[in-house]
Design an enzyme around this catalytic site. Structure first.
Site, mmCIF file in Angstrom:
data_model
loop_
_atom_site.group_PDB
_atom_site.id
_atom_site.type_symbol
_atom_site.label_atom_id
_atom_site.label_comp_id
_atom_site.label_asym_id
_atom_site.label_seq_id
_atom_site.Cartn_x
_atom_site.Cartn_y
_atom_site.Cartn_z
ATOM 1 N N HIS A 85 0.819 -1.222 0.000
ATOM 2 C CA HIS A 85 0.000 0.000 0.000
ATOM 3 C C HIS A 85 0.850 1.268 0.000
ATOM 4 O O HIS A 85 0.345 2.344 -0.320
ATOM 5 C CB HIS A 85 -0.998 -0.007 1.168
ATOM 6 C CG HIS A 85 -0.414 0.222 2.524
ATOM 7 N ND1 HIS A 85 -0.130 -0.806 3.402
ATOM 8 C CD2 HIS A 85 -0.063 1.363 3.170
ATOM 9 C CE1 HIS A 85 0.344 -0.291 4.525
ATOM 10 N NE2 HIS A 85 0.392 1.016 4.408
ATOM 11 N N ASP B 118 0.395 -7.703 1.415
ATOM 12 C CA ASP B 118 0.705 -6.273 1.556
ATOM 13 C C ASP B 118 2.209 -6.038 1.565
ATOM 14 O O ASP B 118 2.723 -5.221 2.319
ATOM 15 C CB ASP B 118 0.060 -5.685 2.817
ATOM 16 C CG ASP B 118 0.091 -4.153 2.810
ATOM 17 O OD1 ASP B 118 0.200 -3.571 1.719
ATOM 18 O OD2 ASP B 118 0.032 -3.552 3.908
ATOM 19 N N SER C 47 4.597 2.505 7.894
ATOM 20 C CA SER C 47 4.327 1.343 7.051
ATOM 21 C C SER C 47 5.535 1.004 6.189
ATOM 22 O O SER C 47 6.076 1.865 5.493
ATOM 23 C CB SER C 47 3.127 1.619 6.143
ATOM 24 O OG SER C 47 1.943 1.736 6.894
#
Length: 204
Positions: free
Chosen positions: A60, A90, A167
């Site tokens: 993402h 992911d 992230s």
């Protein structure tokens, strides 16, 4: 305190010093629908995997990018290319061309126990807060967490602070070894505090 079995563990300061140069900021640029110009759409973190310039991050973080840039720990900004990405886990792999890189050392996520101390390193909020280091513990293992894409990933749960921009950053053990890739799963975390997740190194 350090147990007798873990007497070769590093201090938290040594962990931070060892791993921080391996963590980068990734800038996601996308074309403006009206002007066609490249505009920064988001920032995240990544981990240098080897001296050849391969970098691990979250899918993402790089999703929908028309171009990618990486800001290294020493301040250099270089172009990056997407090698591959996977929405189910992911995870994504990008590559840069640069010398003097410091790869992360990989550990074994399967050796983690609840209560182990861990360190998260990344860029919460993007480049403005680059190389932020937070400390915590393993709260749980093998948490089946549903991602925003509807897939389920077995994650490490930790109370080390992980925020937007973290992230793709590193979760490491007290030896400074990579045991997880930090990920912010909005549908699960919401506004909870001390409730963060990392994708285990074994999945990576």
């Amino acid at each position: 305190q350090v147990s007798k079995e873990d007497s070769d563990a590093l201090t938290l300061q040594e962990v931070a010093a060892k791993v921080t140069p391996s963590v980068v900021c990734i800038q996601n640029y996308q074309a403006n629908g009206f002007t066609g110009e490249q505009e920064e759409a988001g920032e995240g973190s990544g981990i240098i995997m080897d001296e050849d310039g391969y970098i691990i991050t979250n899918e993402h973080v790089v999703a929908d990018a028309t171009s990618l840039k990486v800001v290294l720990y020493d301040g250099r900004t270089v172009d990056a290319t997407l090698v591959g990405s996977d929405t189910a886990t992911d995870l994504a792999l990008i590559k840069i061309e640069a010398d003097g890189l410091t790869p992360a050392t990989f550990g074994d996520a399967d050796e983690l126990s609840v209560g182990d101390q861990v360190v998260a390193i990344g860029n919460p909020g993007g480049l403005v807060l680059s190389s932020s280091v937070t400390f915590g513990y393993v709260s749980a293992l093998n948490r089946s967490i549903e991602t925003n894409n509807g897939y389920t990933v077995n994650c490490i749960q930790t109370d080390a602070a992980i925020n937007p921009g973290n992230s793709g950053g590193a979760l490491v053990n007290t030896h400074g070894e990579l045991v997880g890739i930090n990920t912010l799963i909005k549908s699960q975390t919401g506004s909870y505090v001390g409730y963060s997740f990392a994708i285990p190194e074994s999945i990576v």
